[in-house]
Scaffold this active site. Structure first.
Site, PDB file in Angstrom:
ATOM      1  CB  THR A  76      -0.787  -0.007   1.334  1.00  0.00           C
ATOM      2  OG1 THR A  76      -1.427  -1.257   1.457  1.00  0.00           O
ATOM      3  CG2 THR A  76      -1.769   1.123   1.425  1.00  0.00           C
TER       4      THR A  76
ATOM      5  CB  VAL B  51     -12.452  -5.051   1.125  1.00  0.00           C
ATOM      6  CG1 VAL B  51     -12.085  -3.666   1.617  1.00  0.00           C
ATOM      7  CG2 VAL B  51     -13.274  -4.955  -0.170  1.00  0.00           C
TER       8      VAL B  51
ATOM      9  N   GLY C  28      -3.708  -6.519   5.751  1.00  0.00           N
ATOM     10  CA  GLY C  28      -4.856  -5.715   6.142  1.00  0.00           C
ATOM     11  C   GLY C  28      -5.752  -6.347   7.177  1.00  0.00           C
TER      12      GLY C  28
HETATM   13  N1  GLY Z   1      -2.716  -3.268   3.396  1.00  0.00           N
HETATM   14  C1  GLY Z   1      -3.243  -3.633   2.167  1.00  0.00           C
HETATM   15  C2  GLY Z   1      -4.240  -4.694   2.230  1.00  0.00           C
HETATM   16  O1  GLY Z   1      -4.225  -5.509   3.124  1.00  0.00           O
HETATM   17  O2  GLY Z   1      -5.071  -4.754   1.356  1.00  0.00           O
END
Ligand code: GLY
Length: 343
Positions: free
Chosen positions: A202, A231, A256
């Site tokens: 990211t 997501v 994430g």
């Molecule tokens: N940090 C990016 C994701 O987990 O989608």
């Protein structure tokens, strides 16, 4: 456990003629520069993104404009993990997540967005033109088109196509495990940019402008070869990004799912509200993740990057290797965050 923070690169110039040596940068760089406009962002790609943000901040512009323009550079570049050139999901489609937040706690977000080049700008439109915070999937794309964003071709970049073909050979339908030593094409794997730098995961960016106002942005294609519809934290306000103009701002990078489970960026900002400096606040939340994940923490990377209201930046990660870029009126640097596990 050994902690470290490495100075990677310094470029100092300008009217004040300042030069920061390694020790000064490593120890109290942020103290020396507090109160000035500043932009920080995740990973090596942050250096280029910060330049674009500085074109706005350096002229007295608003932090919100800076954090949008800054990460648009990364969205437009060809890399593994941000923008339409990134690795696809397991069905071969690139799906993008992004969010943005300003000094008034206005926020906007898009997730599972396809064929739109600049999801961060769509997120800003969601913030400014709708009564909502988050739009996803077909609805987000429909909104983007109505706002005049062009529909891009549905085609993988040559690098992403090659990575996808390689992944298809095994098609392992498992959640990603991050190997921080991996320089290949795995989920979250760093990719070599045309300028030779490594880009990773990211891009999250936070900035403070000349008025002392804070804003932030975060944008990603998420985990490569993820389940369709997955997501991550990046578009989730409070997870991948949080801004409180009275206290500070934080953004996250890495796995994430593990950022979401601790409301990562919000937690860092709340710890800063209680008086912790940015690095200490980031460290506490990383320790929380490590405690939850136990042995599995050895296989995941998460990094937090925060800026407080004084303009002091700090970062912390689970593993070594998390770099962040900082730019202000005097300098442009890449730092390596301290981490929970030693190299
Ligand atoms: N940090 C990016 C994701 O987990 O989608």
């Amino acid at each position: 456990m050994v902690h470290r923070r490495k100075f990677i690169q310094v470029s100092a110039w300008g009217s004040l003629g300042l030069f920061f040596n390694k020790q000064a940068v490593g120890s109290n760089i942020n103290e020396a520069l507090k109160g000035q406009p500043v932009v920080i962002s995740t990973w090596d790609a942050g250096l280029e993104a910060n330049k674009a943000a500085w074109e706005i901040l350096g002229k007295g512009g608003r932090a919100l404009d800076a954090v949008e323009k800054g990460v648009m550079v990364t969205e437009a570049s060809r890399n593994c993990c941000v923008g339409l050139g990134a690795n696809p999901d397991r069905d071969g489609f690139v799906t993008l997540d992004a969010c943005i937040m300003d000094e008034f706690s206005n926020c906007g977000s898009v997730a599972f967005l396809e064929r739109i080049k600049h999801p961060v700008s769509v997120a800003r439109k969601v913030m400014e033109k709708t009564p909502h915070v988050m739009l996803v999937g077909a609805g987000a794309q429909q909104f983007a088109l109505a706002e005049g964003f062009p529909l891009e071709e549905q085609k993988l970049s040559p690098e992403a196509e090659a990575s996808y073909q390689e992944w298809l050979l095994k098609s392992e339908y498992r959640p990603p495990v991050i190997n921080v030593e991996n320089k290949g094409h795995g989920p979250f794997a760093p990719a070599r940019l045309s300028n030779g730098e490594w880009n990773h995961d990211t891009i999250g960016m936070v900035a403070m402008d000349t008025k002392g106002n804070l804003s932030g942005s975060c944008t990603t294609s998420g985990a490569g070869f993820k389940m369709r519809g997955r997501v991550g934290d990046s578009p989730i306000i409070g997870a991948g990004l949080f801004v409180d103009n009275e206290v500070g701002a934080c953004t996250a990078t890495g796995q994430g799912e593990d950022v979401i489970r601790v409301a990562g960026s919000h937690s860092v900002v709340e710890l800063m509200r209680q008086g912790l400096p940015p690095e200490a606040a980031c460290k506490k939340v990383i320790e929380r993740i490590v405690k939850i994940k136990k042995e599995k923490a050895k296989n995941i990377q998460v990094g937090f990057l925060a800026l407080n209201k004084k303009g002091i930046a700090g970062a912390y990660a689970i593993h070594p290797g998390f770099k962040y870029a900082l730019k202000n009126g005097q300098q442009e640097i890449l730092m390596e965050a301290k981490s929970y596990f030693a190299e």
